[in-house]
Each structure stands twice: as structure tokens, then as C-alpha cells.
Design an enzyme around this catalytic site. Structure first.
Site, PDB file in Angstrom:
ATOM      1  N   TYR A  48       0.838  -1.212   0.000  1.00  0.00           N
ATOM      2  CA  TYR A  48       0.000   0.000   0.000  1.00  0.00           C
ATOM      3  C   TYR A  48       0.869   1.257   0.000  1.00  0.00           C
ATOM      4  O   TYR A  48       0.361   2.354  -0.209  1.00  0.00           O
ATOM      5  CB  TYR A  48      -0.948   0.036   1.208  1.00  0.00           C
ATOM      6  CG  TYR A  48      -1.944  -1.101   1.300  1.00  0.00           C
ATOM      7  CD1 TYR A  48      -2.098  -2.017   0.263  1.00  0.00           C
ATOM      8  CD2 TYR A  48      -2.740  -1.271   2.426  1.00  0.00           C
ATOM      9  CE1 TYR A  48      -3.005  -3.065   0.359  1.00  0.00           C
ATOM     10  CE2 TYR A  48      -3.655  -2.317   2.531  1.00  0.00           C
ATOM     11  CZ  TYR A  48      -3.770  -3.214   1.483  1.00  0.00           C
ATOM     12  OH  TYR A  48      -4.664  -4.248   1.598  1.00  0.00           O
ATOM     13  N   HIS A 103       0.865 -11.639   1.651  1.00  0.00           N
ATOM     14  CA  HIS A 103      -0.202 -10.948   0.909  1.00  0.00           C
ATOM     15  C   HIS A 103      -0.799 -11.796  -0.215  1.00  0.00           C
ATOM     16  O   HIS A 103      -1.990 -11.701  -0.505  1.00  0.00           O
ATOM     17  CB  HIS A 103       0.366  -9.639   0.334  1.00  0.00           C
ATOM     18  CG  HIS A 103      -0.659  -8.575   0.102  1.00  0.00           C
ATOM     19  ND1 HIS A 103      -0.376  -7.243   0.217  1.00  0.00           N
ATOM     20  CD2 HIS A 103      -1.961  -8.634  -0.253  1.00  0.00           C
ATOM     21  CE1 HIS A 103      -1.458  -6.540  -0.054  1.00  0.00           C
ATOM     22  NE2 HIS A 103      -2.433  -7.358  -0.338  1.00  0.00           N
TER      23      HIS A 103
HETATM   24  P1  NAD Z   1     -14.786  -1.607   1.300  1.00  0.00           P
HETATM   25  O1  NAD Z   1     -15.728  -2.714   1.017  1.00  0.00           O
HETATM   26  O2  NAD Z   1     -14.411  -1.327   2.706  1.00  0.00           O
HETATM   27  O3  NAD Z   1     -15.455  -0.326   0.636  1.00  0.00           O
HETATM   28  C1  NAD Z   1     -14.893   0.939   0.701  1.00  0.00           C
HETATM   29  C2  NAD Z   1     -15.827   1.887  -0.048  1.00  0.00           C
HETATM   30  O4  NAD Z   1     -17.041   2.001   0.691  1.00  0.00           O
HETATM   31  C3  NAD Z   1     -15.261   3.268  -0.225  1.00  0.00           C
HETATM   32  O5  NAD Z   1     -15.679   3.737  -1.498  1.00  0.00           O
HETATM   33  C4  NAD Z   1     -15.957   4.066   0.862  1.00  0.00           C
HETATM   34  O6  NAD Z   1     -16.104   5.408   0.510  1.00  0.00           O
HETATM   35  C5  NAD Z   1     -17.279   3.367   0.981  1.00  0.00           C
HETATM   36  N1  NAD Z   1     -17.795   3.434   2.357  1.00  0.00           N
HETATM   37  C6  NAD Z   1     -17.091   3.194   3.500  1.00  0.00           C
HETATM   38  N2  NAD Z   1     -17.902   3.348   4.558  1.00  0.00           N
HETATM   39  C7  NAD Z   1     -19.129   3.684   4.085  1.00  0.00           C
HETATM   40  C8  NAD Z   1     -20.366   3.972   4.697  1.00  0.00           C
HETATM   41  N3  NAD Z   1     -20.514   3.950   6.010  1.00  0.00           N
HETATM   42  N4  NAD Z   1     -21.414   4.286   3.896  1.00  0.00           N
HETATM   43  C9  NAD Z   1     -21.289   4.301   2.551  1.00  0.00           C
HETATM   44  N5  NAD Z   1     -20.131   4.036   1.914  1.00  0.00           N
HETATM   45  C10 NAD Z   1     -19.062   3.734   2.669  1.00  0.00           C
HETATM   46  O7  NAD Z   1     -13.506  -1.844   0.378  1.00  0.00           O
HETATM   47  P2  NAD Z   1     -11.972  -1.441   0.515  1.00  0.00           P
HETATM   48  O8  NAD Z   1     -11.830  -0.146   1.210  1.00  0.00           O
HETATM   49  O9  NAD Z   1     -11.368  -1.580  -0.812  1.00  0.00           O
HETATM   50  O10 NAD Z   1     -11.389  -2.602   1.432  1.00  0.00           O
HETATM   51  C11 NAD Z   1     -11.265  -2.492   2.829  1.00  0.00           C
HETATM   52  C12 NAD Z   1      -9.888  -2.886   3.290  1.00  0.00           C
HETATM   53  O11 NAD Z   1      -9.622  -4.260   2.985  1.00  0.00           O
HETATM   54  C13 NAD Z   1      -8.728  -2.163   2.579  1.00  0.00           C
HETATM   55  O12 NAD Z   1      -8.509  -0.866   3.040  1.00  0.00           O
HETATM   56  C14 NAD Z   1      -7.566  -3.076   2.888  1.00  0.00           C
HETATM   57  O13 NAD Z   1      -7.098  -2.844   4.200  1.00  0.00           O
HETATM   58  C15 NAD Z   1      -8.231  -4.443   2.787  1.00  0.00           C
HETATM   59  N6  NAD Z   1      -8.003  -5.088   1.471  1.00  0.00           N
HETATM   60  C16 NAD Z   1      -7.153  -6.149   1.426  1.00  0.00           C
HETATM   61  C17 NAD Z   1      -6.894  -6.786   0.224  1.00  0.00           C
HETATM   62  C18 NAD Z   1      -5.950  -7.947   0.193  1.00  0.00           C
HETATM   63  O14 NAD Z   1      -5.533  -8.360  -0.901  1.00  0.00           O
HETATM   64  N7  NAD Z   1      -5.586  -8.504   1.321  1.00  0.00           N
HETATM   65  C19 NAD Z   1      -7.524  -6.346  -0.947  1.00  0.00           C
HETATM   66  C20 NAD Z   1      -8.404  -5.268  -0.879  1.00  0.00           C
HETATM   67  C21 NAD Z   1      -8.637  -4.640   0.331  1.00  0.00           C
END
Ligand code: NAD
Length: 281
Positions: A48, A103
Site C-alpha cells: 500500500y 499478501h
Molecule cells: P470496502 O468494502 O471497505 O469499501 C470501501 C468503499 O465504501 C469506499 O468507497 C468508501 O467510501 C465506501 N464506504 C465506506 N464506509 C461507508 C459507509 N458507512 N457508507 C457508505 N459508503 C461507505 O472496500 P476497501 O476499502 O477496498 O477494502 C477495505 C480494506 O480491505 C482495505 O482498506 C484493505 O485494508 C483491505 N483489502 C485487502 C486486500 C488484500 O488483498 N488482502 C484487498 C483489498 C482490500
């Protein structure tokens, strides 16, 4: 807050914040704001490129490092690099990582696994996990492991609840951390009429209903948001409970379909990007 007790006795908060796609400054600001609001779980990764920003956010919050459950992930390009864990610790400005993942199940992940096991023995890491491992590769890892893993981190949400994987994890006393817990913000998931109905009943938003479903399904969640209101909202899910019947209705939304369709080619493209983790501000 509710806690998940891992198969090695370490307890982790079930809800926190993830900083995927955040610039270092955004990670700093969001982590500081989340911790000030009571969040105690933070998920970042080498890839990240914001581990230093995350560490600054923890410092800025005034919350002591000991109170924060800090999660990060080794990227495959450093699985064979003996200093990978120490460099990660230095970027995070800490002497221990609470949960360290591999990862991706690619390149020499077995060398990476031996590294994270060594870090556990040296007291640098409290728990270890595997991210994006398939059921097949996980079984290989269980055979290979000298120290069994505690968690997996994979995509999971009501459209993709990972039912088969969870049955395997239960056999091994392992937990699931859900990435894309809100479907990466996809409107069709968030706007499902069922969540609006339940939201009206409990005085909660659709997102809060989804996140509450995760908690009751036993998933640790790390929703991503740069918006302090959303961060607060995503954490305010511990004062109500969905009924068994409501949990079943949500289970009916299962499409067994992820949003993210990974492939070896895509992963190879990411791996070809030369990332110098220590060069991040
Ligand atoms: P998420 O499902 O958490 O969605 C985030 C989206 O939802 C953003 O657009 C945000 O603005 C919106 N959102 C957040 N809270 C909200 C609310 N209360 N109401 C309406 N909309 C809302 O997806 P993400 O952020 O991509 O993933 C979460 C975390 O997962 C990442 O930050 C990371 O730490 C992890 N992740 C890990 C991998 C991996 O390969 N291990 C891959 C992707 C993500």
C-alpha cells in the site's frame, strides 16, 4: 467492541480500518481520526506504500501503540529477503506487529512463511496469516507450517460470503478478515432493499447493517473510508443485534460471486512493478 480470539490465544478487535489505496497523508489522517474515535484495529500492507503514514497516524492520535492492533502484509517480492520483517517494523516505527500476513500465494511463499514463523519465535510478530490463499493452497500451507496460521484475509461480503472456505477455517480454528466488506462501495450491494428495511428497524444505515452481519457471521472487518463520518458510522455497530431470521434473509443474497477477479497474469503485472517500500515518505 467485540473481539475475536485466535487459535493462539491472542485477541483482536473485530472492527477496524483498512488503508488500501490511501496516500501516505490520507493514511495518516484517517488512522489518526479513527483512533481518536475509538477504533483500535488498523490494516495496512507493504504494497500500500503507506506504512510510514499509518505509523504517523498512530503517533498523531495520541493513542499508545500498545492499545492498537496493527496488521500488515509482506509482499511476494520480499518473501526471500531476510530483512523484510525488520524493514517493515522500521517503517511502522514499532518493535512488534500484531498480525502479519503473506499478501499473495505466489512466488516463493514458503520462504515467506518461514520468515513470518521466525518473526513469531523472535517476538516480533504476535499472530500470522495468509491473504488471498485458495482452499487448495491453504491446505498445502497447513501441511508446510511449523506454526499454524491464525487468520486468512480474503474478499467477503453478503454477495460472496465464502461459505466453503469458512468451513475449512472452522476445522483449523482460524478466523476470517473480510476485505471489500462493503463490496468496495458498490452501490448495488449497499442499496439492497433488505438492508434499507433492516436499517429502518434498527435506526442504522445500510452500511451498518452489512457490517453488523459480518460481525455476527464471525468476520473481522476493516472497511475503508477517508470520510470521518463514515469511519464513525462503521464502528457504531455494537449496540444492536440482527435476529437469526434476519441473518438468514441476508444469507439469501449470496451470489457466490466476488467483485475482484484476480488472475496469475494480473498478479504478475503487479509483481513486475518495482516497488521500493523503503522509499515511501
Ligand atoms: P470496502 O468494502 O471497505 O469499501 C470501501 C468503499 O465504501 C469506499 O468507497 C468508501 O467510501 C465506501 N464506504 C465506506 N464506509 C461507508 C459507509 N458507512 N457508507 C457508505 N459508503 C461507505 O472496500 P476497501 O476499502 O477496498 O477494502 C477495505 C480494506 O480491505 C482495505 O482498506 C484493505 O485494508 C483491505 N483489502 C485487502 C486486500 C488484500 O488483498 N488482502 C484487498 C483489498 C482490500
Amino acid at each position: 467492541m467485540e473481539y475475536f480470539e485466535m487459535n493462539n490465544g491472542v485477541r483482536m478487535p473485530m472492527a477496524g480500518i483498512g488503508v488500501f489505496t490511501f496516500t501516505p497523508d490520507e493514511a495518516e489522517a484517517s488512522v489518526a481520526s479513527a483512533l481518536k474515535d475509538g477504533v483500535r484495529l488498523v490494516d495496512t500492507a507493504n504494497a500500500y506504500m503507506n506504512e510510514r503514514g499509518t505509523a504517523r497516524g498512530i503517533e498523531k492520535s495520541g493513542v499508545s501503540r500498545e492499545e492498537v492492533f496493527l496488521v500488515t502484509k509482506l509482499w511476494p517480492s520480499v518473501y526471500e529477503k531476510e530483512t523484510a520483517v525488520d524493514e517493515t517494523l522500521a517503517r511502522l516505527n514499532t518493535d512488534h506487529i500484531d498480525l502479519l500476513f503473506l499478501h499473495q500465494p505466489t512466488r516463493n511463499w514458503k520462504a515467506g512463511y518461514r520468515q513470518i514463523e521466525k518473526a513469531v519465535k523472535e517476538g516480533k510478530v504476535r499472530a500470522i496469516g495468509l491473504s488471498n490463499f485458495s482452499i487448495e493452497t491453504l491446505k498445502e500451507a497447513f501441511e508446510f507450517a511449523k506454526i499454524q496460521p491464525q487468520m486468512v484475509q480474503v474478499e467477503a461480503h453478503p454477495y460472496y460470503p465464502q461459505t466453503e472456505l469458512k468451513a475449512l477455517l472452522a476445522e483449523h480454528g482460524m478466523g476470517l478478515m473480510a476485505w471489500y466488506p462493503l463490496g468496495h462501495g458498490d452501490k448495488s450491494l449497499i442499496q439492497e432493499p433488505l438492508f434499507a428495511q433492516l436499517g429502518a428497524k434498527y435506526g442504522k444505515s445500510n452500511a451498518q447493517i452489512i457490517l453488523r452481519w459480518h460481525i455476527q457471521a464471525g468476520n473481522v472487518i476493516i472497511p475503508g473510508s477517508r470520510n470521518p463520518e463514515h469511519i464513525r458510522e462503521n464502528f457504531d455497530i455494537f449496540d444492536f443485534e440482527l435476529t437469526a431470521d434476519e441473518m438468514e434473509k441476508i444469507a439469501g443474497l449470496d451470489k457466490n460471486t466476488p467483485y475482484y477477479h484476480g488472475s496469475d497474469e494480473l498478479l504478475d503485472r503487479y509483481l513486475a512493478m518495482a516497488m521500493d517500500f523503503n522509499a515511501q515518505p
